[in-house]
Motif scaffolding. Structure first.
Motif, PDB file in Angstrom:
ATOM      1  N   ALA A   1     -77.508  36.781 -94.313  1.00  0.00           N
ATOM      2  CA  ALA A   1     -76.542  37.388 -95.233  1.00  0.00           C
ATOM      3  C   ALA A   1     -76.809  38.873 -95.409  1.00  0.00           C
ATOM      4  CB  ALA A   1     -76.572  36.659 -96.574  1.00  0.00           C
ATOM      5  N   GLU A   2     -78.098  39.228 -95.531  1.00  0.00           N
ATOM      6  CA  GLU A   2     -78.441  40.653 -95.678  1.00  0.00           C
ATOM      7  C   GLU A   2     -78.055  41.438 -94.422  1.00  0.00           C
ATOM      8  OE1 GLU A   2     -82.519  40.863 -96.614  1.00  0.00           O
ATOM      9  OE2 GLU A   2     -82.307  39.998 -98.630  1.00  0.00           O
ATOM     10  N   ASP A   3     -78.297  40.840 -93.261  1.00  0.00           N
ATOM     11  CA  ASP A   3     -77.937  41.552 -92.015  1.00  0.00           C
ATOM     12  C   ASP A   3     -76.438  41.741 -91.907  1.00  0.00           C
ATOM     13  OD1 ASP A   3     -80.594  41.667 -91.368  1.00  0.00           O
ATOM     14  OD2 ASP A   3     -80.556  39.893 -90.064  1.00  0.00           O
ATOM     15  N   LEU A   4     -75.697  40.661 -92.264  1.00  0.00           N
ATOM     16  CA  LEU A   4     -74.247  40.777 -92.168  1.00  0.00           C
ATOM     17  C   LEU A   4     -73.705  41.767 -93.200  1.00  0.00           C
ATOM     18  CD1 LEU A   4     -73.284  37.024 -91.590  1.00  0.00           C
ATOM     19  CD2 LEU A   4     -73.180  38.909 -89.934  1.00  0.00           C
ATOM     20  N   ASP A   5     -74.316  41.800 -94.383  1.00  0.00           N
ATOM     21  CA  ASP A   5     -73.889  42.805 -95.380  1.00  0.00           C
ATOM     22  C   ASP A   5     -74.105  44.228 -94.849  1.00  0.00           C
ATOM     23  OD1 ASP A   5     -73.073  40.893 -97.160  1.00  0.00           O
ATOM     24  OD2 ASP A   5     -74.970  40.871 -98.283  1.00  0.00           O
ATOM     25  N   LEU A   6     -75.239  44.435 -94.167  1.00  0.00           N
ATOM     26  CA  LEU A   6     -75.498  45.751 -93.585  1.00  0.00           C
ATOM     27  C   LEU A   6     -74.454  46.102 -92.544  1.00  0.00           C
ATOM     28  CD1 LEU A   6     -77.269  48.258 -93.244  1.00  0.00           C
ATOM     29  CD2 LEU A   6     -78.678  46.947 -91.616  1.00  0.00           C
ATOM     30  N   VAL A   7     -74.101  45.126 -91.691  1.00  0.00           N
ATOM     31  CA  VAL A   7     -73.087  45.385 -90.655  1.00  0.00           C
ATOM     32  C   VAL A   7     -71.751  45.703 -91.301  1.00  0.00           C
ATOM     33  CG1 VAL A   7     -71.785  44.328 -88.769  1.00  0.00           C
ATOM     34  CG2 VAL A   7     -74.262  43.961 -88.938  1.00  0.00           C
ATOM     35  N   ILE A   8     -71.390  44.904 -92.354  1.00  0.00           N
ATOM     36  CA  ILE A   8     -70.104  45.155 -93.022  1.00  0.00           C
ATOM     37  C   ILE A   8     -70.090  46.541 -93.654  1.00  0.00           C
ATOM     38  CG2 ILE A   8     -68.664  44.424 -94.958  1.00  0.00           C
ATOM     39  CD1 ILE A   8     -69.556  41.532 -94.326  1.00  0.00           C
TER      40      ILE A   8
ATOM     41  N   THR B   1     -61.854  47.216 -86.670  1.00  0.00           N
ATOM     42  CA  THR B   1     -61.131  46.244 -87.503  1.00  0.00           C
ATOM     43  C   THR B   1     -61.525  44.813 -87.125  1.00  0.00           C
ATOM     44  OG1 THR B   1     -59.280  47.790 -87.702  1.00  0.00           O
ATOM     45  CG2 THR B   1     -58.847  45.464 -88.227  1.00  0.00           C
ATOM     46  N   GLY B   2     -61.606  44.562 -85.828  1.00  0.00           N
ATOM     47  CA  GLY B   2     -62.032  43.216 -85.384  1.00  0.00           C
ATOM     48  C   GLY B   2     -63.451  42.911 -85.791  1.00  0.00           C
ATOM     49  N   VAL B   3     -64.344  43.901 -85.637  1.00  0.00           N
ATOM     50  CA  VAL B   3     -65.743  43.684 -86.014  1.00  0.00           C
ATOM     51  C   VAL B   3     -65.845  43.393 -87.502  1.00  0.00           C
ATOM     52  CG1 VAL B   3     -67.994  44.805 -86.234  1.00  0.00           C
ATOM     53  CG2 VAL B   3     -66.677  45.073 -84.136  1.00  0.00           C
ATOM     54  N   LEU B   4     -65.112  44.182 -88.323  1.00  0.00           N
ATOM     55  CA  LEU B   4     -65.168  43.990 -89.772  1.00  0.00           C
ATOM     56  C   LEU B   4     -64.601  42.618 -90.161  1.00  0.00           C
ATOM     57  CD1 LEU B   4     -65.809  45.183 -92.544  1.00  0.00           C
ATOM     58  CD2 LEU B   4     -63.525  46.219 -92.554  1.00  0.00           C
ATOM     59  N   THR B   5     -63.529  42.185 -89.503  1.00  0.00           N
ATOM     60  CA  THR B   5     -62.890  40.907 -89.842  1.00  0.00           C
ATOM     61  C   THR B   5     -63.811  39.726 -89.533  1.00  0.00           C
ATOM     62  OG1 THR B   5     -60.712  41.847 -89.443  1.00  0.00           O
ATOM     63  CG2 THR B   5     -60.900  39.427 -89.426  1.00  0.00           C
ATOM     64  N   PHE B   6     -64.303  39.696 -88.315  1.00  0.00           N
ATOM     65  CA  PHE B   6     -65.150  38.568 -87.920  1.00  0.00           C
ATOM     66  C   PHE B   6     -66.485  38.601 -88.641  1.00  0.00           C
ATOM     67  CE2 PHE B   6     -62.203  38.602 -84.302  1.00  0.00           C
ATOM     68  CZ  PHE B   6     -61.876  37.270 -84.246  1.00  0.00           C
ATOM     69  N   THR B   7     -66.987  39.801 -88.967  1.00  0.00           N
ATOM     70  CA  THR B   7     -68.251  39.855 -89.711  1.00  0.00           C
ATOM     71  C   THR B   7     -68.048  39.325 -91.123  1.00  0.00           C
ATOM     72  OG1 THR B   7     -68.907  41.784 -88.426  1.00  0.00           O
ATOM     73  CG2 THR B   7     -70.108  41.388 -90.443  1.00  0.00           C
ATOM     74  N   SER B   8     -66.897  39.673 -91.718  1.00  0.00           N
ATOM     75  CA  SER B   8     -66.617  39.158 -93.078  1.00  0.00           C
ATOM     76  C   SER B   8     -66.490  37.640 -93.070  1.00  0.00           C
ATOM     77  CB  SER B   8     -65.330  39.795 -93.604  1.00  0.00           C
ATOM     78  OG  SER B   8     -65.466  41.201 -93.686  1.00  0.00           O
ATOM     79  N   LEU B   9     -65.869  37.053 -92.044  1.00  0.00           N
ATOM     80  CA  LEU B   9     -65.747  35.596 -91.931  1.00  0.00           C
ATOM     81  C   LEU B   9     -67.113  34.941 -91.779  1.00  0.00           C
ATOM     82  CD1 LEU B   9     -62.589  35.312 -89.625  1.00  0.00           C
ATOM     83  CD2 LEU B   9     -62.727  34.895 -92.096  1.00  0.00           C
ATOM     84  N   MET B  10     -67.965  35.576 -90.977  1.00  0.00           N
ATOM     85  CA  MET B  10     -69.302  35.033 -90.779  1.00  0.00           C
ATOM     86  C   MET B  10     -70.108  35.129 -92.063  1.00  0.00           C
ATOM     87  SD  MET B  10     -70.228  36.513 -86.992  1.00  0.00           S
ATOM     88  CE  MET B  10     -71.888  35.867 -87.110  1.00  0.00           C
ATOM     89  N   ARG B  11     -69.875  36.166 -92.817  1.00  0.00           N
ATOM     90  CA  ARG B  11     -70.639  36.342 -94.059  1.00  0.00           C
ATOM     91  C   ARG B  11     -70.312  35.226 -95.054  1.00  0.00           C
ATOM     92  NH1 ARG B  11     -72.971  36.090 -97.971  1.00  0.00           N
ATOM     93  NH2 ARG B  11     -73.818  37.753 -99.311  1.00  0.00           N
ATOM     94  N   LYS B  12     -69.075  34.729 -95.054  1.00  0.00           N
ATOM     95  CA  LYS B  12     -68.700  33.662 -95.974  1.00  0.00           C
ATOM     96  C   LYS B  12     -69.376  32.336 -95.621  1.00  0.00           C
ATOM     97  CE  LYS B  12     -64.181  35.641 -97.048  1.00  0.00           C
ATOM     98  NZ  LYS B  12     -62.705  35.433 -96.992  1.00  0.00           N
ATOM     99  N   LYS B  13     -69.789  32.169 -94.383  1.00  0.00           N
ATOM    100  CA  LYS B  13     -70.370  30.914 -93.924  1.00  0.00           C
ATOM    101  C   LYS B  13     -71.869  30.830 -94.156  1.00  0.00           C
ATOM    102  CE  LYS B  13     -66.899  30.223 -90.298  1.00  0.00           C
ATOM    103  NZ  LYS B  13     -66.682  30.041 -88.853  1.00  0.00           N
ATOM    104  N   VAL B  14     -72.518  31.974 -94.421  1.00  0.00           N
ATOM    105  CA  VAL B  14     -73.977  31.960 -94.584  1.00  0.00           C
ATOM    106  C   VAL B  14     -74.313  31.889 -96.049  1.00  0.00           C
ATOM    107  CG1 VAL B  14     -74.372  33.244 -92.443  1.00  0.00           C
ATOM    108  CG2 VAL B  14     -74.109  34.466 -94.613  1.00  0.00           C
ATOM    109  N   LEU B  15     -75.528  31.448 -96.331  1.00  0.00           N
ATOM    110  CA  LEU B  15     -75.982  31.287 -97.695  1.00  0.00           C
ATOM    111  C   LEU B  15     -76.326  32.632 -98.308  1.00  0.00           C
ATOM    112  CD1 LEU B  15     -78.329  28.179 -97.215  1.00  0.00           C
ATOM    113  CD2 LEU B  15     -76.011  28.202 -98.164  1.00  0.00           C
ATOM    114  N   GLU B  16     -76.072  32.748 -99.647  1.00  0.00           N
ATOM    115  CA  GLU B  16     -76.411  33.960-100.370  1.00  0.00           C
ATOM    116  C   GLU B  16     -77.933  34.112-100.436  1.00  0.00           C
ATOM    117  OE1 GLU B  16     -74.619  36.329-101.525  1.00  0.00           O
ATOM    118  OE2 GLU B  16     -72.631  35.477-101.117  1.00  0.00           O
ATOM    119  N   GLY B  17     -78.388  35.317-100.196  1.00  0.00           N
ATOM    120  CA  GLY B  17     -79.813  35.604-100.293  1.00  0.00           C
ATOM    121  C   GLY B  17     -80.571  35.390 -99.026  1.00  0.00           C
TER     122      GLY B  17
END
Length: 545
Positions: free
Chosen positions: A340-347, A320-336
């Protein structure tokens, strides 16, 4: 052995008894016959002596000794007469058919004088049966019968002018006759041999006749009984004993046959009972083994469930913690961007792990189903729609053979849908290329005549059959174990069938599987039409909900 043979014993004893009786009877008969013959010869000899006395009486009165001597000589030539002589009172032989002994004297101790001179005073009268005796001849070759006749001094004789004896002398001399018994003895011997031969033939014929009767009337029936008893002792009850007569042996044989038939029927019934008992024992043993395996499976699943629940709770918080912080980090990075691709894979993978943990918790958690009456055919039609599209892309045809008269069943429709979905997905993955999946529902009909707990409750049957690769025999006992899968890594978690197993058991049903490698697999699910649980159990489930 021959000495233990009844026929041999009876024949020998009978032969010996008849032989002894015949020998004794023959000896007595011969002895009696010999005595009769001797008495007859003695009478004949005494008649000869009387005849000599009577024939010489007149010549003696005339004192013509030559005539008397001629008479004695002629009579002495008769067949059988060995000796004929006249002996004076003083023992001198005055006439004889043997000229050489005339003039000789005979002692009182010699025969025939000894009988009358046994005492100091000689006998003057001798009975007829005492007048003769039997002796052996001097050569000892045969027997002779001797008889004597007294020449008495009659009044006519005493008054004759030639008489030399006074009237007071009662006995003037004796006539001694010896008759040969050789011919009679030879005849008696031949007669005895003839009687012995006839007796032996009679004994032999009688023994053979009695032996034959014993063979027919006693020995053969006893032999039949002995043979029948041996057959029974060896376990054969199909050997009847011949009933040869209507006597006691025949009745015994008939009774023996009845007894044998009864024993045969009793043994057949016993064998049937033994076979039935063995069948029941084998059936109960299989049921016991199945129950034991089911208990072991349940215990194993319970242990794994407890372990899985603990692991799931421990992993759920970090994920749950990994998913939460990864989702927050994903919002801060640029699309494409690459980040972003790495964080999407982790999520995505984190959510996948969370889904596995959630399913693991569903398996381990004792969840009370939300039950009610529902249409199983409708649930199956809705479930097939989920997998029908991806299955058609693989050229897999799904056919349904649903009983339109299938009654509604009691249970949780969503959980049953999950079970059907798990099995359909597994069937789709087991088919490599084109194939078929068949879904069948029907009212369950028991195949055994013995009512059991399973068939006592009204049930319906759901069968899902595929034409996939099949399940190897070595994996059949493990397919319901959690995390066991024969699929490639990433294509399965091994929890689908375990969860399905728990759901079916929670509904009071049963799940079975049959598979042939290379031909396909069939899952059969039995579900009760009405609730197999008590009202108290249902109320507790509703409260838990």
């Amino acid at each position: 052995m021959v000495k233990n043979n009844l026929k041999f014993k009876v024949s020998v004893y009978l032969f010996v008894a008849l032989s002894v009786a015949t020998v004794i009877t023959t000896l007595l008969f011969i002895k009696h016959r010999q005595d009769d013959m001797q008495a007859m010869v003695a009478g004949h000899v005494m008649q000869i002596a009387d005849m000599v006395v009577a024939s010489t009486r007149y010549t003696m009165l005339l004192n013509k000794r030559d005539i008397a001597e001629k008479i004695i000589e002629d009579v002495g030539r008769q067949k059988g007469i060995e000796r004929l002589r006249v002996i004076s009172k003083d023992g001198t032989i005055i006439h004889s058919n043997d000229k050489s002994e005339i003039g000789y004297s005979v002692e009182q101790q010699d025969e025939p004088c000894v009988r009358c001179h046994q005492t100091s005073e000689p006998l003057t009268r001798v009975a007829d049966d005492k007048r003769w005796q039997v002796f052996a001849n001097p050569a000892g070759t045969h027997r002779v019968l001797t008889s004597m006749h007294a020449i008495r001094n009659e009044p006519t004789c005493a008054s004759a002018s030639c008489h030399e004896h006074p009237a007071s002398q009662s006995v003037l001399g004796i006539v001694d006759v010896a008759y040969s018994l050789a011919e009679i003895d030879q005849s008696m011997r031949e007669h005895a041999l003839h009687i012995a031969a006839v007796s032996f033939a009679f004994i032999l014929m009688l023994s053979l006749s009695v032996g034959y009767l014993l063979q027919r009337m006693i020995y053969q029936p006893l032999k039949d009984l002995e043979t029948g008893a041996k057959k029974i002792s060896s376990g054969r009850f199909d050997h009847p004993i011949p009933v040869r007569s209507a006597d006691e042996f025949g009745r015994v044989a008939a009774s023996f046959n009845n007894m044998t038939a009864d024993l045969g029927r009793a043994r057949a019934e016993l064998n049937e009972l033994i076979e039935e008992l063995e069948s029941k024992v084998e059936e109960r043993s299989r049921e016991l083994l199945a129950a034991r395996a089911e208990v072991a499976q349940g215990e194993k699943l319970a242990s794994i469930g407890v372990l899985a629940a603990g692991i799931a709770h421990e992993l759920n918080n970090p994920l749950t913690g990994v998913l939460t912080f990864t989702s927050l980090m994903r919002k801060k990075v640029l699309e494409g961007s690459e980040d972003a691709e790495d964080l999407d894979l982790v999520i995505r993978e984190t959510k996948r792990c969370a889904s596995i943990i959630r399913r693991l918790l569903d398996f381990a958690r004792e969840k009370v189903p939300v039950k009610g009456f529902f249409n199983l055919n409708q649930v199956l039609e809705d479930t097939v729609r989920f997998v029908e599209r991806p299955a058609s892309l693989q050229k897999i045809v799904i056919t349904m053979d649903l009983d339109p008269d299938l009654p509604q069943i009691w249970g949780d429709a969503d959980l049953i849908k999950q079970v059907a979905l798990n099995i359909l997905v597994n069937a789709q993955q087991a088919i490599d290329g084109a194939g078929t999946i068949t879904v069948v529902t029907r009212t369950y009909v028991a195949k055994t005549s013995q009512p059991t707990e399973e068939t006592a409750t009204p049930m319906v049957e759901l069968a899902i059959k595929d034409t996939g690769c099949g399940i190897p025999e070595a994996n059949m006992q493990r397919i319901f174990d959690p995390f066991f899968t024969s699929k490639e890594v990433g294509k399965g978690t091994g929890l689908g069938l375990s969860v399905s197993y728990g759901i079916i058991k929670a509904h009071g049903g049963e799940i079975k599987v049959a598979s042939v490698v290379g031909q396909g697999t069939t899952f059969r699910i039995l579900l009760p039409i009405t609730s197999p649980f008590s009202e108290s159990e249902l109320s507790q489930g509703e409260k838990a909900q």
